[in-house]
Design a protein around this motif. Sequence first.
Motif, PDB file in Angstrom:
ATOM      1  N   MET A 271      53.352 103.918  52.017  1.00 20.38           N
ATOM      2  CA  MET A 271      52.224 103.237  51.367  1.00 20.38           C
ATOM      3  C   MET A 271      52.745 102.068  50.552  1.00 20.38           C
ATOM      4  SD  MET A 271      48.946 103.429  51.258  1.00 20.38           S
ATOM      5  CE  MET A 271      48.664 105.122  51.803  1.00 20.38           C
ATOM      6  N   MET A 272      52.153 100.889  50.810  1.00 27.17           N
ATOM      7  CA  MET A 272      52.498  99.734  49.981  1.00 27.17           C
ATOM      8  C   MET A 272      51.267  99.343  49.180  1.00 27.17           C
ATOM      9  SD  MET A 272      53.810  95.905  50.835  1.00 27.17           S
ATOM     10  CE  MET A 272      54.935  95.105  49.652  1.00 27.17           C
ATOM     11  N   HIS A 273      51.444  99.286  47.859  1.00 30.07           N
ATOM     12  CA  HIS A 273      50.360  98.875  46.974  1.00 30.07           C
ATOM     13  C   HIS A 273      50.536  97.398  46.657  1.00 30.07           C
ATOM     14  CE1 HIS A 273      49.075 102.987  46.560  1.00 30.07           C
ATOM     15  NE2 HIS A 273      50.312 103.337  46.285  1.00 30.07           N
ATOM     16  N   MET A 274      49.556  96.609  47.091  1.00 26.32           N
ATOM     17  CA  MET A 274      49.589  95.174  46.825  1.00 26.32           C
ATOM     18  C   MET A 274      48.481  94.854  45.827  1.00 26.32           C
ATOM     19  SD  MET A 274      50.489  93.935  50.716  1.00 26.32           S
ATOM     20  CE  MET A 274      50.964  92.283  50.223  1.00 26.32           C
ATOM     21  N   GLU A 275      48.372  93.586  45.451  1.00 25.40           N
ATOM     22  CA  GLU A 275      47.448  93.247  44.362  1.00 25.40           C
ATOM     23  C   GLU A 275      46.020  93.687  44.677  1.00 25.40           C
ATOM     24  OE1 GLU A 275      46.444  89.510  41.415  1.00 25.40           O
ATOM     25  OE2 GLU A 275      47.405  89.131  43.347  1.00 25.40           O
TER      26      GLU A 275
ATOM     27  N   SER B   5      45.915  98.312  49.529  1.00 24.45           N
ATOM     28  CA  SER B   5      47.092  99.101  49.893  1.00 24.45           C
ATOM     29  C   SER B   5      47.123  99.221  51.407  1.00 24.45           C
ATOM     30  CB  SER B   5      47.018 100.499  49.271  1.00 24.45           C
ATOM     31  OG  SER B   5      47.021 100.414  47.874  1.00 24.45           O
ATOM     32  N   HIS B   6      48.322  99.370  51.952  1.00 22.94           N
ATOM     33  CA  HIS B   6      48.425  99.577  53.401  1.00 22.94           C
ATOM     34  C   HIS B   6      49.610 100.467  53.704  1.00 22.94           C
ATOM     35  CE1 HIS B   6      51.911  96.900  53.940  1.00 22.94           C
ATOM     36  NE2 HIS B   6      51.361  96.146  53.011  1.00 22.94           N
ATOM     37  N   ALA B   7      49.553 101.102  54.864  1.00 28.54           N
ATOM     38  CA  ALA B   7      50.659 101.936  55.333  1.00 28.54           C
ATOM     39  C   ALA B   7      51.523 101.114  56.283  1.00 28.54           C
ATOM     40  CB  ALA B   7      50.107 103.184  56.017  1.00 28.54           C
TER      41      ALA B   7
ATOM     42  N   THR C  78      57.378  97.106  56.799  1.00 29.06           N
ATOM     43  CA  THR C  78      56.940  95.820  57.337  1.00 29.06           C
ATOM     44  C   THR C  78      57.033  94.668  56.336  1.00 29.06           C
ATOM     45  OG1 THR C  78      54.712  96.541  56.748  1.00 29.06           O
ATOM     46  CG2 THR C  78      55.390  96.828  59.048  1.00 29.06           C
ATOM     47  N   MET C  79      57.312  94.986  55.070  1.00 27.14           N
ATOM     48  CA  MET C  79      57.398  93.954  54.043  1.00 27.14           C
ATOM     49  C   MET C  79      58.473  94.365  53.045  1.00 27.14           C
ATOM     50  SD  MET C  79      53.361  93.427  53.157  1.00 27.14           S
ATOM     51  CE  MET C  79      53.658  92.010  52.111  1.00 27.14           C
ATOM     52  N   PRO C  80      59.011  93.408  52.277  1.00 28.17           N
ATOM     53  CA  PRO C  80      59.954  93.785  51.219  1.00 28.17           C
ATOM     54  C   PRO C  80      59.202  94.180  49.940  1.00 28.17           C
ATOM     55  CG  PRO C  80      59.815  91.397  51.350  1.00 28.17           C
ATOM     56  CD  PRO C  80      58.890  91.941  52.420  1.00 28.17           C
TER      57      PRO C  80
HETATM   58 CU   LIG Z   1      52.380  94.769  51.986  1.00 26.47          CU
END
Ligand SMILES: [Cu+2]
Length: 269
Positions: free
Chosen positions: A87-91, A94-96, A120-122
């Motif tokens: 899980m990536m929490h962005m501003e 969120s996405h997996a 997929t992202m840093p």
């Molecule tokens: Cu992301």
Amino acid sequence: MLTKKSRCFSGLLFLALAVTVSCNLSDDQSGLFSEPERYKLGEFTADGVTVAAYSEAPLDMGFHHIYFEVHEDGALLDRPEITFTTMMHMENHSHASPHQNPSAERDPDAGLFRGWAIFTMPSGMMGSWELIVSVRDPDADGREVEGVIDIEIEESARVRTFMADSGQRYVLTLVQPKNPRTGLNDLVVTLHQRESMMHFPPVKTALFDFEPWMPSMDHGSSNNVDPVHDSDGFYHGKVNFSMTGDWELRFDIHREDEHLGEFVFALDF
Ligand SMILES: [Cu+2]
């Protein structure tokens, strides 16, 4: 192992009680720490159940095996049912990312439960990553615990997220070669569709045209094998590096009648 044993031995001179505790711990976990390439990502404890996650190297963008171990009140669980998601929490959302749960059996080499994830992202300004892990113990009335392990993802050039002309989004990942060498190397790429922010099913029907190219000397090589679908969105082929230096791995990808695009991964070795 040696350092742990000697630590226990010197501890014996000072405090017998502490020795007992630390020696028990090291015996219990010796399988993990005798593997020098194991890298601990973190752990959590919920309801007496401790879940630890490991990788083979510090995490960066791309494909990584993720290993899990589960203790309950200090004892190893024999057959925990482990599921996880990245899980990536962005501003603003969120996405997996593509990932696969560990199999029910311990990996015979590592002695741990092994799944995988593609990042997929840093981590950084854009957002932060975590593993959300849940464990069900079928031997304890199906009790389930869930927890979060924060992880750091370094930048790398092994993943392309792109949108095809159809508007459909994809994740293309160069898995192998990880450590390229002169001669014939295994070539492994994965292709996943981003169906939603949380769902990344594998693409099993893509056709890859593949060619390595050395830009500085303007030549390719012979005996390469286009990657073809093996299973679960993993495509296997061969790349022949006729010399060391700057190489480009060039892929031209079709899916059924659609041209998904041309993609280049640079390798220098
Ligand atoms: Cu992301």
